[in-house]
Design a protein around this motif. Structure first.
Motif: not given
Length: 262
Positions: A4-12, A56-66
């Protein structure tokens, strides 16, 4: 980070970059419905898509996943300082208010998760956006560590460990607040605040105040000369025009924090 947090991270992140769901879907080669389902927590993106999403968001996968370590408090504060310094006049204050509203919302949400009934609080950028637009009526959190309250455009934080009100301070507070117990004085002060708050060089005449607050000119004049005299200053260049002294301009918005309907 949970799904759920990943999905919200993508939306944000998508909204931060100013992309629509359709634009993000096109960039990733997926359907609009796929992005919509990610953000509504109906499903998660395929693991093979994560690098493309992060790119797409200029971040790493680790950052995307928190998964990256949280930055130190000092780093966050310095980043906020750099952000505020980079904004043009006007936008800097709007951004600062939105940050304060976000902090209020986040700490309130975190406290809600302590509910033994399993309240998950809020964790969406939509809620923070709603609060940042000063659309909330009233919300308050009071615990042994902190008090925070928000009502429309006013936000208050107080560290309880710093509270130590002495008798002299009580007397001073009473002397400051007692004039505002008069309805005429409060109406006059509120109208004067609204008429002059948008510019430090703006003054208002009693007639303008009277029209704004609905009191007679006589009552407004009496409030200005007597009840509110210590709080206001007169325009040296145009006698008969007034504004609230700068150090007292906080009183009216602070009073607005009270939950009058509660």
């Amino acid at each position: 980070m949970t799904a759920i947090r990943l999905n919200e991270q993508i939306a944000f992140l998508r909204k931060q970059k100013g992309l629509t769901q359709e634009e993000l879907a096109t960039a990733l080669g997926v359907t609009n419905q796929a992005v919509s389902k990610w953000e509504s927590a109906q499903c998660c993106p395929d693991i093979q898509l994560l690098p493309d999403i992060a790119r797409q968001f200029n971040i790493s996968v680790d950052q995307l996943l928190g998964c990256t370590p949280a930055p130190a408090a000092e780093d966050i504060i310095l980043s906020l300082r750099r952000k505020i310094d980079s904004l043009p006049e006007g936008e800097d204050f709007d951004f600062t208010f939105r940050v304060a509203a976000a902090l209020h919302t986040i700490i309130l949400s975190k406290d809600m998760t302590k509910d033994p009934n399993g309240n998950r609080g809020w964790d969406t950028d939509e809620v923070i956006e709603h609060a940042g637009n000063a659309e909330w009526g009233y919300s308050c959190l009071s615990n042994p560590e902190i008090v925070t309250a928000m009502r429309h455009g006013a936000i208050f934080f107080f560290k309880n460990k710093a509270f130590n009100l002495r008798n002299a301070e009580i007397r001073r507070l009473l002397s400051i607040l007692s004039p505002f117990l008069s309805p005429d004085n409060l109406k006059t002060a509120s109208a004067l605040y609204q008429l002059t708050v948008h510019s430090e060089k703006t003054f208002a005449a009693p007639g303008q105040i009277s029209e704004k607050c609905g009191l007679s000119l006589e009552k407004v004049t009496q409030s200005l000369r007597e009840g509110l005299g210590v709080f206001i200053e007169e325009n040296d260049s145009a006698p008969g025009e007034y504004r609230i002294q700068g150090r007292y301009m906080n009183i009216i918005p602070m009073l607005s924090l009270f939950d009058h309907e509660g």
